[in-house]
Scaffold this motif. Structure first.
Motif, PDB file in Angstrom:
ATOM      1  N   TYR A   1      -0.688  -3.741  -1.737  1.00  0.00           N
ATOM      2  CA  TYR A   1       0.595  -3.565  -2.424  1.00  0.00           C
ATOM      3  C   TYR A   1       1.517  -4.749  -2.138  1.00  0.00           C
ATOM      4  O   TYR A   1       2.182  -5.273  -3.035  1.00  0.00           O
TER       5      TYR A   1
ATOM      6  N   PHE B   1       0.806   2.976  -7.213  1.00  0.00           N
ATOM      7  CA  PHE B   1       0.127   1.678  -7.192  1.00  0.00           C
ATOM      8  C   PHE B   1      -1.386   1.871  -7.162  1.00  0.00           C
ATOM      9  O   PHE B   1      -2.120   1.139  -7.835  1.00  0.00           O
TER      10      PHE B   1
ATOM     11  N   LEU C   1      -1.570  -0.536   1.566  1.00  0.00           N
ATOM     12  CA  LEU C   1      -0.230  -1.105   1.667  1.00  0.00           C
ATOM     13  C   LEU C   1      -0.295  -2.630   1.727  1.00  0.00           C
ATOM     14  O   LEU C   1       0.572  -3.320   1.170  1.00  0.00           O
TER      15      LEU C   1
ATOM     16  N   TYR D   1       7.873   1.471   3.940  1.00  0.00           N
ATOM     17  CA  TYR D   1       6.627   2.052   3.454  1.00  0.00           C
ATOM     18  C   TYR D   1       5.648   2.258   4.617  1.00  0.00           C
ATOM     19  O   TYR D   1       4.963   3.274   4.685  1.00  0.00           O
TER      20      TYR D   1
ATOM     21  N   ILE E   1       3.327   4.092  -3.246  1.00  0.00           N
ATOM     22  CA  ILE E   1       1.976   3.652  -2.879  1.00  0.00           C
ATOM     23  C   ILE E   1       0.935   4.377  -3.735  1.00  0.00           C
ATOM     24  O   ILE E   1      -0.049   3.775  -4.198  1.00  0.00           O
TER      25      ILE E   1
ATOM     26  N   ARG F   1       3.189  -7.094  -5.127  1.00  0.00           N
ATOM     27  CA  ARG F   1       4.568  -6.759  -5.458  1.00  0.00           C
ATOM     28  C   ARG F   1       5.543  -7.727  -4.774  1.00  0.00           C
ATOM     29  O   ARG F   1       5.322  -8.139  -3.634  1.00  0.00           O
TER      30      ARG F   1
END
Length: 277
Positions: A10, A79, A7, A24, A76, A14
């Protein structure tokens, strides 16, 4: 690799809001509670997530909540595939059907009551502006513009012309919206001396939510600051059917009706069929 670390990657890759990352993270912690250990990439399987979803359903959480957490973990997962940490996409993770709740908004009378309660708020915010004045301006601007609270928090005084016109780039969609503040909203904003600071509303969303709770309790209504967006859309739709979509800055037909317009406030139920008895 554990999903908390993923995460973090990510978030770096992003352009997402802190609110989205928080959602998330909540989904990752939910899966951790189900597994009784930190979840890893190996836990991102169709069967594994289906068992997790069944566990959430057994706890009688709302389907809307579970659907949101499901979407977070799938984002997630995708990704991880994109950055070559996994080689399998989700294929059989069960979808949840849910009945959409009827949108609720404030009536014009309730909005006026909320506005009136602002005057009784004592003290000043840390920025030095009287709470009563800034909250009154916030209610008026939110009502007339239908902007999301986050977009209101980023509004700069330098972006508003003398006649109240401004363009805001919506943080959620990246789309521009042209807005104009009527005279009463401009007067309320000017009463807060906006020229002395950069932001029109230099207070965080947590602060807004706290004081909104005080105001709505005094006015005898429920709801959150987000209800002002619905109230604005509903009021516009009542005046001109079909106008709420553009007022909200939507591109998807039907989205306003499903999530923002309170049909009970549109006025009138239409004609009745001929009497049969």
């Amino acid at each position: 690799m554990d999903l908390s670390t993923l995460l973090g990657q990510y978030a770096l890759a992003r352009d997402v809001s802190p609110e989205t990352l928080s959602q998330y993270g909540f989904a990752v912690r939910s899966l951790e509670r189900f597994l009784s250990r930190p979840p890893t990439l190996a836990d991102l399987t169709d069967d594994g997530l289906n068992r997790w979803i069944d566990w959430l359903l057994s706890r009688e959480l709302s389907r809307a909540t579970i659907k949101g957490q499901r979407g977070s973990l799938l984002a997630i997962w995708r990704f991880a595939v994109e950055v070559s940490l996994l080689d399998r996409l989700p294929l059989r993770v069960k979808k949840l059907r849910r009945c959409l709740p009827l949108p609720e908004a404030y009536s014009l009378r309730q909005t006026v009551d909320l506005l009136g309660e602002c005057q009784w708020i004592q003290g000043r915010f840390r920025c030095g502006v009287p709470r009563a004045a800034l909250l009154r301006a916030w209610v008026l601007v939110a009502y007339y513009t239908a902007l999301r609270p986050g977009d209101l928090g980023r509004l700069r005084w330098s972006e508003i012309s003398a006649d109240g016109v401004f363009v805001v780039i919506q943080r959620k969609t990246g789309e521009p919206l042209l807005r104009r503040l009527p005279a009463d909203a401009m007067a309320a904003v000017l009463a807060t001396d906006p020229g002395s600071r950069e932001l029109v509303f230099p207070i965080g969303q947590r602060v807004i939510r706290y004081w909104w709770g005080q105001i709505r309790k005094a006015a005898g209504v429920k709801g959150s600051p987000k209800w002002m967006r619905r109230s604005s859309a509903t009021a516009v739709e009542a005046i001109q059917p079909g106008a709420a979509m553009r007022h909200l800055g939507h591109r998807t037909p039907g989205l306003a009706a499903r999530h923002y317009i309170d049909p009970r406030l549109l006025g009138g139920t239409g004609p009745l069929p001929p009497r049969i008895a």
